[in-house]
Every structure is written in C-alpha cells, then in structure tokens.
Design an enzyme around this catalytic site. Structure first.
Site, PDB file in Angstrom:
ATOM      1  N   HIS A 184       0.854  -1.189   0.000  1.00  0.00           N
ATOM      2  CA  HIS A 184       0.000   0.000   0.000  1.00  0.00           C
ATOM      3  C   HIS A 184       0.895   1.247   0.000  1.00  0.00           C
ATOM      4  CE1 HIS A 184      -3.624  -2.358   1.747  1.00  0.00           C
ATOM      5  NE2 HIS A 184      -3.589  -2.387   0.433  1.00  0.00           N
ATOM      6  N   SER A 199      -2.594  -1.517 -11.178  1.00  0.00           N
ATOM      7  CA  SER A 199      -2.526  -0.982  -9.828  1.00  0.00           C
ATOM      8  C   SER A 199      -3.585  -1.693  -8.990  1.00  0.00           C
ATOM      9  CB  SER A 199      -2.800   0.526  -9.870  1.00  0.00           C
ATOM     10  OG  SER A 199      -2.861   1.058  -8.572  1.00  0.00           O
ATOM     11  N   ASP A 223     -11.238  -6.351  -2.492  1.00  0.00           N
ATOM     12  CA  ASP A 223     -10.248  -7.050  -3.320  1.00  0.00           C
ATOM     13  C   ASP A 223      -9.109  -7.588  -2.453  1.00  0.00           C
ATOM     14  OD1 ASP A 223     -11.851  -6.030  -5.297  1.00  0.00           O
ATOM     15  OD2 ASP A 223     -10.336  -4.703  -6.162  1.00  0.00           O
ATOM     16  N   LYS A 278       5.068   1.444   0.762  1.00  0.00           N
ATOM     17  CA  LYS A 278       5.941   1.222  -0.393  1.00  0.00           C
ATOM     18  C   LYS A 278       7.417   1.426  -0.052  1.00  0.00           C
ATOM     19  CE  LYS A 278       2.582   2.076  -4.074  1.00  0.00           C
ATOM     20  NZ  LYS A 278       1.924   0.818  -3.858  1.00  0.00           N
ATOM     21  N   ASP A 325      -1.296  -1.537   4.782  1.00  0.00           N
ATOM     22  CA  ASP A 325      -1.415  -0.472   5.771  1.00  0.00           C
ATOM     23  C   ASP A 325      -2.677  -0.680   6.596  1.00  0.00           C
ATOM     24  OD1 ASP A 325      -1.527   1.825   7.245  1.00  0.00           O
ATOM     25  OD2 ASP A 325      -1.382   3.193   5.551  1.00  0.00           O
ATOM     26  N   THR A 340       1.872  -5.636  -8.216  1.00  0.00           N
ATOM     27  CA  THR A 340       0.830  -4.742  -8.695  1.00  0.00           C
ATOM     28  C   THR A 340       1.522  -3.516  -9.299  1.00  0.00           C
ATOM     29  OG1 THR A 340       0.635  -3.921  -6.431  1.00  0.00           O
ATOM     30  CG2 THR A 340      -1.003  -5.537  -7.161  1.00  0.00           C
ATOM     31  N   GLY A 341       0.771  -2.758 -10.098  1.00  0.00           N
ATOM     32  CA  GLY A 341       1.322  -1.726 -10.974  1.00  0.00           C
ATOM     33  C   GLY A 341       2.307  -0.737 -10.393  1.00  0.00           C
ATOM     34  N   THR A 342       1.868   0.089  -9.458  1.00  0.00           N
ATOM     35  CA  THR A 342       2.731   1.142  -8.920  1.00  0.00           C
ATOM     36  C   THR A 342       3.894   0.553  -8.151  1.00  0.00           C
ATOM     37  OG1 THR A 342       0.735   2.484  -8.714  1.00  0.00           O
ATOM     38  CG2 THR A 342       2.706   3.314  -7.637  1.00  0.00           C
ATOM     39  N   THR A 343       3.629  -0.457  -7.349  1.00  0.00           N
ATOM     40  CA  THR A 343       4.693  -1.110  -6.587  1.00  0.00           C
ATOM     41  C   THR A 343       5.714  -1.725  -7.540  1.00  0.00           C
ATOM     42  OG1 THR A 343       3.182  -1.584  -4.764  1.00  0.00           O
ATOM     43  CG2 THR A 343       5.196  -2.894  -4.865  1.00  0.00           C
TER      44      THR A 343
END
Length: 159
Positions: A19, A65, A101, A23, A91, A45-48
């Site tokens: 989260h 993401s 999800d 990160k 988090d 997942t996308g951003t991570t």
C-alpha cells in the site's frame, strides 16, 4: 477433504504488493534482499512493480494498480497455481477503496495454502527460510469434494 501435492520448485514465483504508506518499507526490504529475490520470478501490482523495477533494476511482471484490479489479478494467479509466495506490506491504519479485493486476495492465499508475509518481520522469516531454495512440496487443498457437492446440488448449472 483430501489433499494433492503441488510442487513449488526453485525458482519460486513471488508476488510483491505494498500500500502507498508501505511502499518505502517494501522498497527497503527488497533492496536488502535483492540478491536472493533475483533468483526468483517476481510479480507485483502496478505502482509497486514500477517503483521496484525502476529503483532496483529488477525484472518484474507487473499487473494493474491494486485499486484498478491488480490485487485480483494476483489472486487469479494464486488460484491458477502461478504464485508460490505473497509478500504484501499492507497499511492497517488507512482505509482502502479496494478493501474487498484485498480480502479476496488474502482469502485465496489461505484457500490455496501459500505463505503470506504482511510485514517486514514475516517477510524476513520467509526470505531466510531454507525452504525458499529447495524443491518444497506444498500441500494444496483438493477442492474436488466441493465441486462434486455443487454438481450434485445443481446438475443443470454445472458443466
């Protein structure tokens, strides 16, 4: 319920998720364990995934993401036997718009009996386990009994 063995041979398929407020923790943990992690197939997942790939020069298969379906994509891979380990720095102090999800992802991890780390301490235990570098035979639940019960209850709807 009977069980069937599902082989998770090295290299392992490791999913990395964090989260937003976690990160930096996952980035630091991944940097510290980069040598070990590069021996395995990494998913995120996308951003991570983008953060880890760009900052640490790692090869990572990226999903969407989390809020856009990435957690569900990882969950689908778990149910297909394509993820062996989930490292998920979440988090607990901030509400997430995609909380259902997240719950589904964690539920699938239990349903398919894969190890899950939800903080740095548990991730350290998993990454330092001798089982990570072995041909560990994970016992995956056999869901045939469940499927048979559904088929007998709803014979016109199944198959």
């Amino acid at each position: 319920m009977s069980n069937q063995e599902n082989s998770a041979i090295s290299p392992k398929r490791i999913a990395l998720i964090a989260h937003d407020n976690k990160k930096d923790d996952l980035l630091a943990w991944t940097a510290f364990n980069k040598e070990k992690l590069t021996k395995h197939m990494l998913f995120a997942t996308g951003t991570t995934g983008r953060l880890l790939a760009e900052k640490l020069d790692l090869e990572i298969e990226r999903m969407q993401s989390g809020p856009l379906g990435g957690d569900l994509q990882i969950g689908a891979k778990i149910s297909e036997g394509k993820i062996d380990i989930l490292i998920f720095f979440w988090d607990p102090l901030e509400a997430q718009p995609h909380d259902p999800d997240i719950k589904a992802l964690l539920r699938l991890s239990v349903v398919w009996n894969i190890p899950v780390a939800m903080n740095r301490c548990s991730a350290d235990y998993i990454i330092s386990s001798p089982l990570l570098e072995s041909d560990y035979e994970r016992i995956a639940p056999d869901h045939e009994e469940y499927k048979a019960r559904l088929e007998s209850r709803y014979p016109d709807l199944i198959n």
